[in-house]
Design a protein around this motif. Structure first.
Motif, PDB file in Angstrom:
ATOM      1  N   GLU A   1       0.831  -1.208   0.000  1.00 20.33           N
ATOM      2  CA  GLU A   1       0.000   0.000   0.000  1.00 20.33           C
ATOM      3  C   GLU A   1       0.868   1.261   0.000  1.00 20.33           C
ATOM      4  O   GLU A   1       0.538   2.254  -0.666  1.00 20.33           O
ATOM      5  CB  GLU A   1      -0.948   0.001   1.196  1.00 20.33           C
ATOM      6  CG  GLU A   1      -1.910   1.175   1.159  1.00 20.33           C
ATOM      7  CD  GLU A   1      -3.081   1.046   2.123  1.00 20.33           C
ATOM      8  OE1 GLU A   1      -3.687   2.093   2.448  1.00 20.33           O
ATOM      9  OE2 GLU A   1      -3.399  -0.089   2.532  1.00 20.33           O
ATOM     10  N   ILE A   2       1.969   1.224   0.724  1.00 21.81           N
ATOM     11  CA  ILE A   2       2.885   2.364   0.731  1.00 21.81           C
ATOM     12  C   ILE A   2       3.451   2.596  -0.670  1.00 21.81           C
ATOM     13  O   ILE A   2       3.563   3.745  -1.130  1.00 21.81           O
ATOM     14  CB  ILE A   2       4.018   2.137   1.749  1.00 21.81           C
ATOM     15  CG1 ILE A   2       3.475   2.271   3.177  1.00 21.81           C
ATOM     16  CG2 ILE A   2       5.173   3.117   1.536  1.00 21.81           C
ATOM     17  CD1 ILE A   2       4.439   1.842   4.255  1.00 21.81           C
ATOM     18  N   ALA A   3       3.797   1.511  -1.367  1.00 21.09           N
ATOM     19  CA  ALA A   3       4.342   1.645  -2.720  1.00 21.09           C
ATOM     20  C   ALA A   3       3.325   2.279  -3.661  1.00 21.09           C
ATOM     21  O   ALA A   3       3.685   3.112  -4.513  1.00 21.09           O
ATOM     22  CB  ALA A   3       4.779   0.274  -3.237  1.00 21.09           C
ATOM     23  N   ARG A   4       2.065   1.912  -3.505  1.00 23.20           N
ATOM     24  CA  ARG A   4       1.027   2.511  -4.358  1.00 23.20           C
ATOM     25  C   ARG A   4       0.873   4.000  -4.058  1.00 23.20           C
ATOM     26  O   ARG A   4       0.744   4.824  -4.979  1.00 23.20           O
ATOM     27  CB  ARG A   4      -0.308   1.779  -4.151  1.00 23.20           C
ATOM     28  CG  ARG A   4      -0.329   0.363  -4.710  1.00 23.20           C
ATOM     29  CD  ARG A   4      -1.748  -0.202  -4.737  1.00 23.20           C
ATOM     30  NE  ARG A   4      -2.287  -0.429  -3.396  1.00 23.20           N
ATOM     31  CZ  ARG A   4      -2.161  -1.548  -2.725  1.00 23.20           C
ATOM     32  NH1 ARG A   4      -1.492  -2.564  -3.240  1.00 23.20           N
ATOM     33  NH2 ARG A   4      -2.707  -1.688  -1.520  1.00 23.20           N
TER      34      ARG A   4
ATOM     35  N   ILE B   1      12.766   6.814   0.728  1.00 18.49           N
ATOM     36  CA  ILE B   1      13.169   6.949   2.132  1.00 18.49           C
ATOM     37  C   ILE B   1      12.433   8.114   2.785  1.00 18.49           C
ATOM     38  O   ILE B   1      11.903   7.995   3.898  1.00 18.49           O
ATOM     39  CB  ILE B   1      14.690   7.143   2.242  1.00 18.49           C
ATOM     40  CG1 ILE B   1      15.430   5.838   1.956  1.00 18.49           C
ATOM     41  CG2 ILE B   1      15.078   7.686   3.612  1.00 18.49           C
ATOM     42  CD1 ILE B   1      15.311   4.787   3.042  1.00 18.49           C
ATOM     43  N   GLU B   2      12.397   9.245   2.112  1.00 20.36           N
ATOM     44  CA  GLU B   2      11.720  10.420   2.661  1.00 20.36           C
ATOM     45  C   GLU B   2      10.216  10.182   2.787  1.00 20.36           C
ATOM     46  O   GLU B   2       9.586  10.600   3.763  1.00 20.36           O
ATOM     47  CB  GLU B   2      11.999  11.654   1.794  1.00 20.36           C
ATOM     48  CG  GLU B   2      13.433  12.142   1.879  1.00 20.36           C
ATOM     49  CD  GLU B   2      13.894  12.359   3.325  1.00 20.36           C
ATOM     50  OE1 GLU B   2      13.169  13.050   4.074  1.00 20.36           O
ATOM     51  OE2 GLU B   2      14.958  11.831   3.695  1.00 20.36           O
ATOM     52  N   PHE B   3       9.644   9.487   1.812  1.00 19.87           N
ATOM     53  CA  PHE B   3       8.214   9.195   1.850  1.00 19.87           C
ATOM     54  C   PHE B   3       7.895   8.295   3.039  1.00 19.87           C
ATOM     55  O   PHE B   3       6.873   8.466   3.717  1.00 19.87           O
ATOM     56  CB  PHE B   3       7.784   8.519   0.546  1.00 19.87           C
ATOM     57  CG  PHE B   3       6.297   8.309   0.428  1.00 19.87           C
ATOM     58  CD1 PHE B   3       5.465   9.337   0.006  1.00 19.87           C
ATOM     59  CD2 PHE B   3       5.725   7.084   0.746  1.00 19.87           C
ATOM     60  CE1 PHE B   3       4.094   9.155  -0.092  1.00 19.87           C
ATOM     61  CE2 PHE B   3       4.354   6.891   0.652  1.00 19.87           C
ATOM     62  CZ  PHE B   3       3.540   7.925   0.232  1.00 19.87           C
ATOM     63  N   LEU B   4       8.773   7.338   3.302  1.00 17.44           N
ATOM     64  CA  LEU B   4       8.576   6.399   4.400  1.00 17.44           C
ATOM     65  C   LEU B   4       8.591   7.106   5.755  1.00 17.44           C
ATOM     66  O   LEU B   4       8.007   6.623   6.725  1.00 17.44           O
ATOM     67  CB  LEU B   4       9.670   5.329   4.350  1.00 17.44           C
ATOM     68  CG  LEU B   4       9.465   4.049   5.163  1.00 17.44           C
ATOM     69  CD1 LEU B   4       8.195   3.324   4.737  1.00 17.44           C
ATOM     70  CD2 LEU B   4      10.671   3.142   5.016  1.00 17.44           C
ATOM     71  N   LYS B   5       9.243   8.261   5.834  1.00 13.40           N
ATOM     72  CA  LYS B   5       9.317   9.029   7.074  1.00 13.40           C
ATOM     73  C   LYS B   5       8.118   9.966   7.256  1.00 13.40           C
ATOM     74  O   LYS B   5       7.962  10.561   8.321  1.00 13.40           O
ATOM     75  CB  LYS B   5      10.596   9.869   7.095  1.00 13.40           C
ATOM     76  CG  LYS B   5      11.886   9.065   7.121  1.00 13.40           C
ATOM     77  CD  LYS B   5      13.098   9.987   7.057  1.00 13.40           C
ATOM     78  CE  LYS B   5      14.399   9.220   7.086  1.00 13.40           C
ATOM     79  NZ  LYS B   5      15.586  10.115   6.975  1.00 13.40           N
ATOM     80  N   GLY B   6       7.309  10.097   6.214  1.00  8.23           N
ATOM     81  CA  GLY B   6       6.238  11.087   6.232  1.00  8.23           C
ATOM     82  C   GLY B   6       4.927  10.607   6.825  1.00  8.23           C
ATOM     83  O   GLY B   6       4.750   9.440   7.189  1.00  8.23           O
ATOM     84  N   ASP B   7       3.966  11.514   6.889  1.00  8.61           N
ATOM     85  CA  ASP B   7       2.672  11.236   7.518  1.00  8.61           C
ATOM     86  C   ASP B   7       1.844  10.211   6.754  1.00  8.61           C
ATOM     87  O   ASP B   7       1.154   9.388   7.369  1.00  8.61           O
ATOM     88  CB  ASP B   7       1.874  12.534   7.664  1.00  8.61           C
ATOM     89  CG  ASP B   7       2.460  13.467   8.710  1.00  8.61           C
ATOM     90  OD1 ASP B   7       3.229  12.984   9.562  1.00  8.61           O
ATOM     91  OD2 ASP B   7       2.141  14.668   8.683  1.00  8.61           O
ATOM     92  N   THR B   8       1.876  10.277   5.424  1.00 11.10           N
ATOM     93  CA  THR B   8       1.079   9.333   4.635  1.00 11.10           C
ATOM     94  C   THR B   8       1.507   7.905   4.926  1.00 11.10           C
ATOM     95  O   THR B   8       0.668   7.027   5.179  1.00 11.10           O
ATOM     96  CB  THR B   8       1.224   9.614   3.131  1.00 11.10           C
ATOM     97  OG1 THR B   8       0.762  10.939   2.849  1.00 11.10           O
ATOM     98  CG2 THR B   8       0.417   8.612   2.313  1.00 11.10           C
ATOM     99  N   ALA B   9       2.808   7.647   4.913  1.00  2.81           N
ATOM    100  CA  ALA B   9       3.311   6.300   5.206  1.00  2.81           C
ATOM    101  C   ALA B   9       3.010   5.908   6.642  1.00  2.81           C
ATOM    102  O   ALA B   9       2.626   4.766   6.915  1.00  2.81           O
ATOM    103  CB  ALA B   9       4.818   6.237   4.937  1.00  2.81           C
ATOM    104  N   ALA B  10       3.152   6.856   7.581  1.00  2.85           N
ATOM    105  CA  ALA B  10       2.896   6.554   8.993  1.00  2.85           C
ATOM    106  C   ALA B  10       1.445   6.119   9.213  1.00  2.85           C
ATOM    107  O   ALA B  10       1.170   5.189   9.983  1.00  2.85           O
ATOM    108  CB  ALA B  10       3.221   7.763   9.856  1.00  2.85           C
TER     109      ALA B  10
END
Length: 248
Positions: free
Chosen positions: A39-42, A227-236
């Motif tokens: 889901e994160i990848a999408r 990496i930056e996306f993984l640290k953000g609110d959407t990924a969280a």
């Protein structure tokens, strides 16, 4: 003139190929994080236009592949040991390790009447219990620690079946090869039915799942963007939806 045009065309194709590659990053992902990672990848693709190509497996196996030259650019581990080792051994970028999720262990059965709590382990009224290989999978190690904390490990050893990773362990349970087993809460958090006991954190070493940017991805904009996306609110939000805690 013709040869110059042909040579220029080759350079153009090569350049385009390089640009296309820059929009894609290869990510090694611990098997327990499969649903959340997909889901994160999408979401990552929708927000950035980049593509994350995911490869799943046991953390120990993925780390071994990284040390053997596998073309991964980002590593999402199920522990906080291998990413640090990747940096120490020259495969990871210095300062690039961070905790993206904190895993929760659950004892799960598709049968609604099987798992009532820790007493099911003490009573031992089942034929087989599944867990991931504790040498390769942190959730398997946590399962062993849980059983040791409850004083049932030795008694249950003859009934244990091991999956190569947490995904295979879950398959053992779903297919009935084991009546119950230890999996990641993230694997069952969005499933209805069955029975489960979320294992208290004090029974096992906290599963801090760390990520690291690998040296092969240091110059790839898609890898650094992931990496930056993984640290953000959407990924969280996605991570928490799948039954993990975050450090935010």
């Amino acid at each position: 003139m013709t040869s110059r045009i042909f040579f220029s065309a080759i350079l153009f194709v090569l350049a385009c190929g390089g640009l296309a590659q820059a929009d894609r990053t290869h990510v090694a992902v611990a098997a327990n994080f499969t649903d959340a990672a997909n889901e994160i990848a999408r979401a990552f693709a929708a927000e950035t236009g980049h593509q994350a190509v995911l490869s799943f497996g046991a953390t120990g196996q993925l780390f071994a592949q990284i040390t053997q030259g596998a073309p991964f650019e980002v590593f999402l581990s199920a522990d906080n040991v291998r990413p640090a080792m990747a940096v120490a051994e020259g495969y990871g970028v210095e300062g690039g390790v961070f905790t993206y999720a904190i895993g929760q262990l659950v004892l799960y059965s598709p049968d609604a009447a099987v798992v009532t709590g820790p007493e099911v382990l003490k009573e031992g009224n089942f034929q087989q219990i599944a867990l991931a290989n504790p040498e390769a999978a942190p959730y398997g190690k946590a399962a062993v620690e849980t059983m040791q904390s409850l004083g049932v490990y030795e008694a249950l050893q003859p009934k244990m079946v091991q999956g190569q990773n947490i995904a295979q362990t879950f398959q053992f349970i779903e297919t009935g090869n084991a009546e119950l087993g230890f999996v990641a809460l993230g694997q069952v958090a969005r499933r209805d039915g069955g029975s489960r006991w979320v294992v208290p954190q004090e029974l096992f070493t906290p599963i801090r799942q760390d990520a690291v940017l690998l040296k092969q991805g240091e110059d790839n904009p898609a890898a650094t963007a992931f990496i930056e996306f993984l640290k953000g609110d959407t990924a969280a939000e996605i991570i928490e939806k799948y039954g993990y805690a975050t450090a935010r």
